[in-house]
Design a protein around this motif. Structure first.
Motif, PDB file in Angstrom:
ATOM      1  N   VAL A 152     -11.308  14.554  -1.564  1.00 49.57           N
ATOM      2  CA  VAL A 152     -11.420  15.051  -0.355  1.00 49.57           C
ATOM      3  C   VAL A 152     -12.267  14.156   0.612  1.00 49.57           C
ATOM      4  O   VAL A 152     -11.965  13.782   1.742  1.00 49.57           O
ATOM      5  N   ARG A 153     -13.551  13.762   0.139  1.00 53.87           N
ATOM      6  CA  ARG A 153     -14.152  12.552   0.871  1.00 53.87           C
ATOM      7  C   ARG A 153     -13.472  11.568   1.057  1.00 53.87           C
ATOM      8  O   ARG A 153     -13.370  10.887   2.381  1.00 53.87           O
ATOM      9  N   HIS A 154     -12.711  10.781   0.105  1.00 58.52           N
ATOM     10  CA  HIS A 154     -11.849   9.789   0.413  1.00 58.52           C
ATOM     11  C   HIS A 154     -11.116  10.011   1.319  1.00 58.52           C
ATOM     12  O   HIS A 154     -10.661   9.371   2.353  1.00 58.52           O
ATOM     13  N   LEU A 206      -8.643   9.487   7.183  1.00 61.01           N
ATOM     14  CA  LEU A 206      -8.354   9.935   8.397  1.00 61.01           C
ATOM     15  C   LEU A 206      -9.418   9.893   9.566  1.00 61.01           C
ATOM     16  O   LEU A 206      -8.922  10.497  10.713  1.00 61.01           O
ATOM     17  N   GLY A 207     -10.172   9.027   9.493  1.00 63.38           N
ATOM     18  CA  GLY A 207     -11.085   8.451  10.513  1.00 63.38           C
ATOM     19  C   GLY A 207     -12.479   9.098  10.603  1.00 63.38           C
ATOM     20  O   GLY A 207     -13.117   9.007  11.546  1.00 63.38           O
ATOM     21  N   PHE A 208     -12.518  10.088   9.731  1.00 63.00           N
ATOM     22  CA  PHE A 208     -13.939  10.819   9.842  1.00 63.00           C
ATOM     23  C   PHE A 208     -15.014  10.284   8.805  1.00 63.00           C
ATOM     24  O   PHE A 208     -15.297  10.247   7.880  1.00 63.00           O
ATOM     25  N   ASP A 209     -15.686   9.032   9.571  1.00 64.03           N
ATOM     26  CA  ASP A 209     -16.594   8.484   9.055  1.00 64.03           C
ATOM     27  C   ASP A 209     -17.826   9.259   9.022  1.00 64.03           C
ATOM     28  O   ASP A 209     -18.407  10.077   9.645  1.00 64.03           O
ATOM     29  N   GLY A 210     -18.731   8.976   8.125  1.00 67.25           N
ATOM     30  CA  GLY A 210     -20.156   9.405   7.823  1.00 67.25           C
ATOM     31  C   GLY A 210     -20.022  10.538   6.914  1.00 67.25           C
ATOM     32  O   GLY A 210     -21.036  10.908   6.598  1.00 67.25           O
TER      33      GLY A 210
END
Length: 75
Positions: A21-23, A28-32
């Motif tokens: 999920v983190r990857h 999808l562009g959700f950095d951080g």
């Protein structure tokens, strides 16, 4: 009576679903997002007057693998 049991992997136990999920979030562009732990929520509808000890027994015997998982009971 509703009882919620949240089951999560214990700290230090590898969580491949959480890592996936983190990857995917990063892709999808959700950095951080530095870490994800995935668990499960079990909602029980039990008879009024069911005591916490009975729900604890359910967790110990079936709902959680207590070797690698911890659980939290909310009434």
């Amino acid at each position: 009576m509703k009882v919620n049991v949240t089951v999560m992997l214990k700290d230090g136990v590898l969580d491949p679903q959480g890592e996936a999920v983190r990857h995917a979030l990063g892709a999808l562009g959700f950095d951080g997002v530095e870490g994800v732990r995935q668990g499960k929520l079990i909602e029980l509808d039990v008879a009024e007057g069911t005591d916490r000890a009975t729900v604890e027994a359910m967790c110990q015997k079936l709902l959680a693998n207590t070797v690698i998982e911890s659980y939290r009971i909310e009434t």
